[in-house]
Every structure is written in structure tokens, then in C-alpha cells.
Design an enzyme around this catalytic site. Structure first.
Site, short mmCIF file in Angstrom:
data_model
loop_
_atom_site.label_atom_id
_atom_site.label_comp_id
_atom_site.label_asym_id
_atom_site.label_seq_id
_atom_site.Cartn_x
_atom_site.Cartn_y
_atom_site.Cartn_z
N LYS A 222 0.88 -1.17 0.00
CA LYS A 222 0.00 0.00 0.00
C LYS A 222 0.91 1.22 0.00
CE LYS A 222 -3.88 1.83 2.81
NZ LYS A 222 -3.87 3.05 2.09
N ARG A 389 -16.73 -3.46 1.07
CA ARG A 389 -17.51 -4.69 1.27
C ARG A 389 -16.75 -5.63 2.18
NH1 ARG A 389 -21.33 -5.12 -2.98
NH2 ARG A 389 -21.93 -2.95 -3.24
N LYS A 395 -7.06 -3.66 4.18
CA LYS A 395 -5.77 -2.96 4.29
C LYS A 395 -5.18 -3.37 5.64
CE LYS A 395 -8.09 1.28 5.69
NZ LYS A 395 -8.66 2.49 5.16
#
Ligand SMILES: [Zn+2]
Lengths: 529, 333
Positions: A222, A389, A395
Site C-alpha cells: 500500500k 464490502r 488494508k
């Protein structure tokens, strides 16, 4: 117009989000078409009447009210539309126009006709009506309602999903007849696949105390830039921020670089070597920040801080909407188009090759340099769906950084918290507190504590106040917080020269004396740029 | 002529030279004539205080008795030293409020203190009194201030309370005058339910009742269980609105009764959810209409937005000047 005026008045004074939503939803449900559509446009900033400016309103007033009295009043009230609504010579028999009538009339006005036509509209309204009309006409409602909140209210009013509204939103125009037909009357949804509009992002849930099977989930870094969507549809290219704002002009080199119809989801970054070293190829978030919000980009800056897109996902390609396909399928197609893209402007977000979850955990812990924010985990069979969802994307942020700070100032919160001191400014020592060092503020946080802790903090602040400045209290600097934050950067705005990202109160350390709190050096050592 | 006039503005108040007395002085003096009981007009510590019996009762409650009190009834003639004649006339501001008319050497000077023109069930209405010099307040001396009919605001208060049977409506209201007027207006509109009071309002409400203003069923918040106040109207001084004290009420809706509530930003700054535009001061139309009606040779304008009213006087060819008095605050009015 009366109903819309009453709605604006109620929204101005309502603090709670749930109550604002209820007010908006009732209005949208109970008001007729197309009035409610025009009102929704006003609330989401979708109306523009170039002939009506704040100066138009001022000039109109000067013709009716003594200019000196107008100016004194304007200075006192602080808002031209409100001043004008109060000063306009009133009528005993208002005959208010409908919102649609007002919008049509405003839309027809020209620089020559506005003086007469706007005055004629104002003559038909009472004080609240004039305020609503002038706010609508000058386009700046400033009543604390975001476009998102208005859409959530729309969803609530008709029992539809806000993600779906976001999906159609960018392809429809006020008064949104197709949207109301769909939501209120069950007509087919509006079409938008033939326009370069923003498609809502798929978002991730934070991963908490769960172990995932890496056969089912793919992992990637990320990155710490800004999430963007690059859209090329019907011959036009647009770059959208996470909130759907068109930021193409700030990053012309990206908008120009996609030569074929596609919609890409990725991280916008600036070339550099802070994130993931030479091979990572990305500068820190600070480097990107100087590129944000610009209407034009100096050539020097384009050369010094060139942007590129690290692509995560593919939503559309050559006219096909591939969002319903599983992630693996989309990934395959994405990999297949990479060689059609300029490698200076695009690269592919690499997958992390770990096969065991423990290995991933180790990589994450070590990953502060590699990928500043953490790891993304995506279900291999997940379609690309709007919003968050459960069970599809996660993450997994690396553990936060921690530092012990001393409470310095507290301010009252807003809404439900308005009777509590709930916004806290804290500092670190600029040297040895035994040698007369001072505390310098390093951050501000207003969450991270429970309701019980808030009560306790509130009473601490009241008992330990040494000074008051309006809504702010200075405390006797006796309380230590363990503050958690994601990263820390250099900043010219703060006397300490440092700014934390996402600081929150992790623990209240009543056990720790203030002089044992951390020094600035401890924070400085964590700066990555 | 103003420099040598027998009444002049000193920083601490209006000084009546031939009688050696002060009107609404902000510091202790030998002889004070007091228009009404609000703290920025009535201070303790004077040698002799002349005021209406109601104003003296209010001052007694607030400061205790010190010095000599000389009650003056409305319309009663009082000869002061230096051949100055004083009479007190109703100002319609709060219970006992008076305009003080001073006559000397064939000239009539009217000091209005604070006043309003609309009906108030708790006090006598403003009496138009002819004079040569009219000394007026200017709290709402800008044309943006036009108070709506009081009845409409009271209706909004009652409707809000009715619409939220599980919440209290907490109304911030100035402790002297405004609080009792809100209660009396509610009673007049047919609201018979108990009204709950913050401790700081109890004594003043009791005094109003003793002075002949019935206020109906009043109960102290302190003696009441939280859920008993659901669906009820509760009054407190403005300073208590966002205070910890309000946590003892069931999910209160914050209201405030004040002329300032006309301005949205003022209401928002105070976290007010239900602004009630109810004031004990004249609004712009009342100020200007009163000047026309009294039709004095000259207007002296004191505390508030003097600039606006001065401008209006200039536009209407009226002689006017602003007096610089200190110690007057914008009440939460
Ligand atoms: Zn007063």
C-alpha cells in the site's frame, strides 16, 4: 421555495449528522419533481448562475438601502446574502416562486437583465426565502452540508444504495430526472458508460486480528501517495481524486499519457527513492503534496517532481466494463496492457510473493521503508464493487508509531461533544526538562478515546486549567498521552518543525510523570523525508 | 452648547451638574438615579439610590442593601437639588424599568436607559414622553435587526418541544427580565405545563411573583429527575447553555432567546439549535419610529451600534450625537 428555505434554516442550526440526514431525506421524499432535483443540485454544488455574483447583490441593495447603512450592516453580519435578505424591503403578501421557477429565472438572467429580474424574485419572498434564493443564486451555500452527505440522504430517502448513486452521479445533470425516476419510481438506472465520468472506488476494510489464506488473497504494497482513477472514455481523458474531483489540470503529464479507452485505478506518486529505495522509485508524500491543488504546473516543477501512476486495478478496457470479473481476471488483463503504456508514466503495482501469512507479517513489520502504509490484501475472486464490502479487500496497516506527549491545550468539540473538552493539543520537550526545556506542540487529536475516557479527560482539563483563550483552555501540562500516528514529516507550519499524520490518543498515561514524556529528538528520528 | 450643558456624559455615566447626581453610573457615587436593574445600569455601593420600587427590589436581591434607597413611583414628582425636577416613566424594558425625565431651566431631557415598544406581560409599556433632548440606546441600531412578532417565536418554541417528547428544550435567557418574560409569554399562549429553572433564575422569578407577576408552575432542575424533564421547557442563563450543567437534562435541544439570534452566525457560534428572536430592546423600526414619535430637538445616542442610528438621524435631518459611555455591554439580550 418556502420548503427549501425552511430546510436550509433547519440545516444551519442542526449539528447532528443523523438529524441532518433525516431533514434532507424527508425533503427529498416529500418535495415534487423537479424542485427536489434542483435543490439537490444546490446542495451538491451543481448549480452555477454566472450572471449573479455577490457584487450584483451588493449593487442591488445599494439602490434600495443607504450605502453607509448597508456597509455597516454587512460588516456586522459578515455575509452578503444574509445581510441582503434582512435589508431587502419586505412584502406583506409574499408570492414565492417554486425552486424550479427560481432556477429557470436565474438561468435566463444576463448581466443586463439581472438587476431587474433578481429584484423581481426577491420582491416575492420573505426573509428566509430571500436568504435561500440568494444562497442558491450565488452558489455558495456554506451551511455545512457536503455533497456526500446529500447523496447519503438521497439513498436513505428512497432506500437505495449510495454506491449506486455515486456510480450514476457523474453521468447525470441537474435536476437529475433519471435518478429520481430510478430511485423513487423504479425506472431503469441512468446510463453513464459513454462518458469520461468518475466511477466510485472499491475500498478496503482494516484487517484486525484475522489470518487470511494467501491462496485466496493476493497481497501488494500500500503506497503512500494519493489514490486516483484515470479515465479515458469517448476520446476524453480525466484524472479523478478519491473523492471524485477532477484533478487533470494538476497532473497534465498523466492525463496526456493514456492513449486508449480504459479506466485505471492506481496510486499517484512522484519519482524518487524514499519509498522502497531505488527500486521502489517513489518519493515521499511530502514531495507529492507540492503538486496538489495547482491550476497550472510550472515546467520546472514538472521536471523536478514528475508524477507517475502505480496501477492497482483495471475497471474498463476498450469499451468493456470488466468490474464484474474476478480480481485475477482483471489483473491478467491489466498485465497484458502494461506494454501499451509509457513506462515513464505507468508501472504495475507489484504483488508480494509470500505464500505463508507469517512471512507476510514479517515483511509488513520490516516494510516501513518499502511501502510506507502497509499491505493490501485482495480476494482473488473479488469483483470490483463500489465502497467497502466485508470480506473482499483488506488494508493491513503496519503498526503505528508511538510517542509519549504532554497535554498542553484543550478545546471544546462540536455537536454532541460541545459541552466536552475533546480536541487536544500535545507537545514534546525541546530538550532536558530538568534543565529548563520547554514543551513545543507537535500535534492535535480528537479521537482514540472511549466515552468514559472523554468524561475523565474533560474533568481533568477543567481541574487543571491555567489559562483561557476563548474556547481554548491551557492546562498545567501534567498529563501524558501515548499518541499513535502513521508517520511524521517536516513542516514549516509548526514551531516544532514537525507534523504527524493521523495522530490519535492511544492511551492515557496517568502513570507517567510529564517530565518523562518524549523529546523532540525521538520524533525527529522517525522522519522519513 | 453641548459642552456646557447641565447634563453631560462622563466616562462613568451621565452627570447632572446642578443636582450633583449621576444616572446609571458605572462606579459608586453619592447620588445615583437608576433606570433599571440590569447589571450594566445598576451597580451597588451608591450613597443614595433613586429608582422605582421594583428596580430597588431587584438591586436589593443582587447586591444586598447598602446606602439609602429612595423609591420613586412612575409619575411621581421629585425635586432634586439645583432646581432639577425628575420624573420616572415606564420604559417597557423589564419590570420596574424607567425612562428618567429631567427638567431644568425650561429644558426637558429624557434618559431612556434601555427600552422596547412591543407588549411585554411582565412590565408596563413604554410611555411616549415629549422632550427636547432624547437620550436613546442603540443596541439594535442597524436595519438588519427587525424582531419578528413575539407570538411566532413562542409558537416555534412550543412546537419544537411538542415535536420532541423525549428531549428537553433548554432556553438560554437573561436572568432578569427575559427569563420571566418568556415564562409569562408561554403562559399567555396557553402553556400550563411545569417549566424548569436553573438555580441562577429561581430567586429572580420568585421576586417577580412577589411583585405581582404570576409565572405559574415553576420547578428547580436541581430537584428533578432527568426523565421528568423530557418533553419539557427548561430555562437557564445563557452562560449555562453549553456548560457541563446541561448534561443533567435529557438530550437537550439548545435554544436561546435574544435579538442577536436574528444573525445566523451569532446563533451558530453559540451552538444554538433553536434561535428565538425575542428581545427586550427596541429593534431598528422601534428605535426610528420612537424618535419620530417623540420628535425631540436633539438625539443623544448611547450604547450599542451608534453609527447606524447616527446615520439614520443624518439622513432624516435630525440633530444627533453619540455619547461615549463606558461599562455598557451587549447583554445577552
Ligand atoms: Zn437592560
Amino acid at each position: 421555495m418556502e420548503r427549501f428555505a425552511a430546510l436550509l434554516d433547519a440545516l444551519v442550526y442542526t449539528r447532528r449528522r443523523t438529524e441532518k440526514l433525516a431533514l434532507l431525506a424527508d425533503y427529498l421524499r416529500e418535495t415534487a419533481d423537479p424542485d427536489r432535483g434542483w435543490s439537490l443540485a444546490a446542495l451538491t454544488g451543481g448549480l452555477d448562475f454566472p450572471a449573479v455574483k455577490s457584487s450584483t447583490v451588493r449593487n442591488l441593495l445599494m439602490e434600495r438601502v443607504d450605502p453607509v447603512l448597508f456597509q455597516l450592516s454587512r460588516d456586522y453580519v459578515g455575509d452578503t446574502a444574509e445581510t441582503a435578505s434582512l435589508l431587502w424591503p419586505g412584502t406583506d403578501n409574499p408570492s414565492p416562486p417554486s425552486v424550479s421557477e427560481a432556477v429557470e429565472a436565474l438561468g435566463r438572467m444576463t448581466r443586463n437583465s439581472v438587476r431587474h429580474d433578481l429584484a423581481a424574485l426577491l420582491d416575492r419572498l420573505d426573509v428566509s426565502g430571500r436568504f435561500a434564493l440568494l444562497k442558491l443564486a450565488t452558489g455558495a451555500l456554506r451551511i455545512g452540508i457536503s455533497a456526500r452527505l446529500a447523496k447519503v440522504a438521497f439513498a436513505q430517502a428512497f432506500g437505495v444504495s449510495v454506491d449506486e448513486i455515486e456510480e450514476y452521479w457523474h453521468g447525470i445533470e441537474p435536476p437529475y430526472a433519471a435518478l429520481f425516476d430510478w430511485a423513487a419510481r423504479g425506472a431503469p438506472p441512468p446510463r453513464c458508460d459513454d462518458q469520461p465520468v468518475f466511477r466510485p472506488f472499491m475500498l478496503a476494510h482494516p484487517l484486525e486480528e484475522t489470518e487470511l489464506d494467501l491462496k485466496e488473497f493476493a497481497a501488494e504494497w500500500k503506497w503512500d501517495g494519493i489514490r486516483v482513477q484515470l479515465v479515458h472514455v469517448a476520446g476524453a481523458t480525466r484524472l479523478y481524486s478519491r473523492s471524485g474531483d477532477d484533478i487533470s489540470v494538476s497532473f497534465p503529464e498523466i492525463a496526456e499519457a493514456l492513449p486508449f479507452p480504459a479506466v485505471l485505478d492506481g496510486e499517484l506518486l512522484v519519482r524518487g527513492s524514499h519509498q522502497g529505495g531505488e527500486s521502489g522509485g517513489a518519493a515521499s508524500f511530502n514531495a507529492l503534496q507540492q503538486r496538489l491543488g495547482r491550476k497550472t504546473v510550472p515546467r520546472k516543477l514538472l521536471a523536478e517532481a514528475p508524477a507517475f501512476l502505480r496501477v492497482y486495478d483495471l475497471l474498463m478496457i476498450d469499451g468493456d466494463d470488466v468490474r464484474p470479473l474476478p480480481w485475477v481476471e482483471r489483473r491478467n488483463r491489466l498485465e497484458a496492457i502494461m506494454d501499451r503504456l509509457d513506462s515513464g508514466r505507468f508501472d504495475l503495482s507489484e504483488l508480494i510473493g509470500a505464500t505463508r501469512f507469517e512471512d507476510l507479517d514479517q515483511l509488513r513489520a520490516a516494510g516501513r521503508d518499502n511501502a510506507i502504509e502497509g499491505i493490501m490484501l485482495k480476494r482473488r475472486d473479488s469483483p470490483y464493487v463500489a465502497g467497502r464490502r466485508t470480506g473482499l479487500w483488506y488494508k493491513w496497516k503496519r503498526d503505528p508509531l508511538l510517542v509519549d506527549c504532554v497535554l498542553m491545550y484543550a478545546q471544546r468539540g462540536s455537536g454532541k461533544r460541545s459541552s466536552f473538552y475533546s480536541d487536544f493539543t500535545f507537545g514534546c520537550w525541546d530538550g532536558d526538562p530538568g534543565e529548563g526545556a520547554e514543551l513545543l506542540p507537535v500535534g492535535k487529536a480528537y479521537f482514540g478515546f472511549t466515552d468514559e475516557e472523554l468524561k475523565w479527560l474533560d474533568s481533568h482539563v477543567r481541574r487543571h486549567t491555567v489559562n483561557r483563550f476563548g474556547p481554548v483552555r491551557e492546562t498545567d501540562r501534567s498529563l501524558v498521552f501515548e499518541v499513535a500516528f502513521d508517520s511524521v514529516h517536516r513542516s514549516k507550519r509548526h514551531k516544532s518543525g514537525l507534523a504527524m499524520r493521523f495522530p490519535r490518543i492511544n492511551r492515557i498515561r496517568t502513570d507517567k510523570p510529564a517530565h518523562e514524556a518524549d523529546r523532540l529528538e525521538a520524533l525527529q528520528a522517525l522522519v522519513v523525508d | 452648547m453641548t459642552a456646557k450643558h447641565w447634563i453631560r456624559a462622563e466616562p462613568q455615566g451621565l452627570y447632572v451638574e446642578p443636582a450633583d447626581c449621576w444616572i446609571d453610573p458605572s462606579r459608586p457615587v453619592d447620588t445615583a438615579l437608576v433606570t433599571h436593574g440590569h447589571a450594566d445600569h445598576a451597580r451597588g455601593g451608591h450613597g443614595c439610590t433613586m429608582a422605582t420600587p421594583e428596580t430597588l427590589a431587584v438591586m436589593d436581591l443582587r447586591y444586598g442593601t447598602d446606602g439609602r434607597a429612595r423609591p420613586v413611583a412612575y409619575g411621581e414628582d421629585v425635586m432634586l437639588a439645583g432646581k432639577v425636577r425628575a420624573t420616572f416613566h415606564p420604559a417597557g424594558h423589564v419590570l420596574g424599568s424607567a425612562q428618567i425625565l429631567l427638567e431644568h431651566a425650561g429644558e426637558r431631557v429624557l434618559v431612556t436607559g434601555d427600552y422596547k415598544r412591543r407588549p411585554d406581560p411582565t412590565c408596563r409599556p413604554f410611555a411616549v414622553t415629549p422632550c427636547d433632548i432624547f437620550i436613546t440606546e442603540a443596541t439594535f441600531g442597524l436595519p438588519v435587526f427587525r424582531h419578528p412578532p413575539t407570538g411566532l417565536e413562542i409558537d416555534r418554541l412550543r412546537e419544537t418541544s411538542k415535536a420532541h417528547p423525549d428531549r428537553a428544550v433548554l432556553v438560554g435567557a437573561y436572568a432578569l427580565g427575559k427569563a420571566q418574560r418568556i415564562i409569562a409569554e408561554l403562559r399567555q399562549s396557553g402553556h400550563d405545563a411545569p417549566i424548569f429553572l436553573h438555580g441562577a433564575l429561581e430567586r429572580m422569578c420568585r421576586l417577580y411573583e412577589e411583585l405581582g407577576v404570576p409565572l405559574g408552575d415553576l420547578r428547580p432542575v436541581a430537584d428533578t429527575a432527568k426523565d421528568e424533564m423530557a418533553g419539557r421547557i427548561v430555562l437557564c442563563p445563557p452562560s449555562a447553555l453549553n456548560d457541563r450543567w446541561s448534561r443533567r437534562l435529557p438530550d437537550p435541544i439548545t435554544a436561546m432567546a435574544s435579538g442577536w439570534m436574528r444573525i445566523r452566525q451569532r446563533a451558530r457560534q453559540r451552538n444554538v439549535e433553536l434561535p428565538l428572536i425575542i428581545s427586550d430592546h427596541a429593534d431598528w423600526d422601534e428605535l426610528t419610529a420612537t424618535i419620530e414619535e417623540v420628535d425631540p430637538a436633539e438625539c443623544w445616542i448611547t450604547h450599542g451600534r451608534e453609527d447606524g442610528l447616527l446615520r439614520w438621524c443624518a439622513l432624516h435631518q435630525r440633530r444627533a450625537r453619540a455619547l461615549a459611555l463606558v461599562g455598557f455591554e451587549d447583554e445577552d439580550d
